[in-house]
Scaffold this active site. Structure first.
Site, PDB file in Angstrom:
ATOM      1  N   PRO A   2     -52.696 -80.954 -13.527  1.00  0.00           N
ATOM      2  CG  PRO A   2     -53.785 -82.764 -14.493  1.00  0.00           C
ATOM      3  CD  PRO A   2     -53.072 -82.116 -13.225  1.00  0.00           C
ATOM      4  CD  GLU A   3     -55.985 -75.317 -12.816  1.00  0.00           C
ATOM      5  OE1 GLU A   3     -56.330 -74.229 -12.998  1.00  0.00           O
ATOM      6  OE2 GLU A   3     -55.744 -75.315 -11.601  1.00  0.00           O
TER       7      GLU A   3
END
Length: 270
Positions: A2-3
């Site tokens: 999760p960026e």
DNA sequence: ATATACACCTGATTGC
DNA sequence: TGCAATCAGGTGTATA
């Protein structure tokens, strides 16, 4: 993974199920992730209808018709599962819609978070207060980046990971953008020339956009019971590719600073 | 102000 | 095969 791009595609996947949906059942399955989960979360969300889904940096925002917004962060290992076959130890929040769809926030490492804020005050949410501009938005320009980096002796890599400089980049996309821009990760942030900053801005936009497109191309997978995703990993130029060949023909190296890996090409990144 | 280390957790992979 | 060490996409806090 999760960026920013992963949160963006996650929100898009949630939108397909949640937009306009009534939250028939909201069930936190533990009291905390990285931080305590609001004790009144179930009560405030149950029966509400989702009116908006959006993203700020690496946070997802789910707004309801009761004036509350659920804010989630996926940490290192968080993901939403849609209609999972079974519920396991790492499914920390279950949401069932009025049409019988089931969502689960699954996060083995529990570095993620869940919070509830009043929708008219979400911008005042503590993590957002000193946060920099959205890298895909109009406020992220060579001029604003130059201002944010002015006088900084720290490395450009550390600076780009600082959410106050620009919001939403993480280790992968910083490595990728610096490679694309031909900038060494160790270069002093405040000493990069304006033309090279302009190229960096464009590189950040390009790599994030490409990753979102790649995530978007697998959106149908959100409906799969296991929720597995492919994302962008096949397109990495340097990240996780120590010893492999850079697009320029050089050999990708790995270094560690602050306990985190940096991948770069010494031939084309100066 | 800033830089570094460490903390929080579990799971997958690597090396012996 | 087994087991310990290492590593992983993040970020808040403490310490210098």
């Amino acid at each position: 993974m999760p960026e920013l791009p992963e949160v963006e595609t996650t929100v898009a996947g949630l939108r397909s199920v949640l937009d306009g949906a009534m939250l028939a059942r909201v069930e936190p399955r533990r009291a905390d992730l990285r931080f305590p989960i609001p004790v009144d979360l179930r009560q405030r969300l149950t029966g509400a209808t989702v009116t908006s889904l959006s993203r700020r940096a690496k946070y997802g925002l789910i707004g309801t018709d009761r004036g509350d917004t659920l804010i989630f962060h996926l940490g290192m290992s968080g993901r939403w599962r849609i209609d999972p076959a079974e519920i396991g130890a790492h499914d920390h929040l279950l949401i069932e819609t009025g049409t019988g769809r089931l969502l689960s926030l699954n996060d083995p490492r529990r570095f993620g978070s869940l919070d509830l804020v009043r929708s008219d005050a979400w911008a005042g949410y503590a993590p957002f207060i000193r946060m920099g501009p959205e890298p895909l938005g109009p406020d992220f320009t060579p001029a604003t980046l130059a201002r944010a980096l002015k006088g900084k002796a720290t490395s450009i890599k550390a600076a780009l990971l600082d959410q106050r400089v620009v919001a939403g980049l993480g280790n992968i996309y910083v490595c990728e953008a610096l490679n694309m821009a031909g900038i060494a990760p160790t270069r002093a942030a405040g000493k990069i020339t304006r033309p090279r900053l302009a190229l960096l801005v464009e590189s950040i936009r390009a790599v994030l956009s490409a990753a979102i497109v790649a995530g978007g191309s697998t959106l149908r997978d959100y409906a799969r019971p296991d929720g597995e995703l492919g994302y962008f990993s096949k397109q990495w130029r340097v990240y996780g590719r120590e010893g492999a060949t850079c697009p320029c023909g050089g050999v990708v190296e790995r270094r560690v600073d602050g306990g985190r890996s940096t991948f770069f090409c010494p031939k084309c990144q100066k």
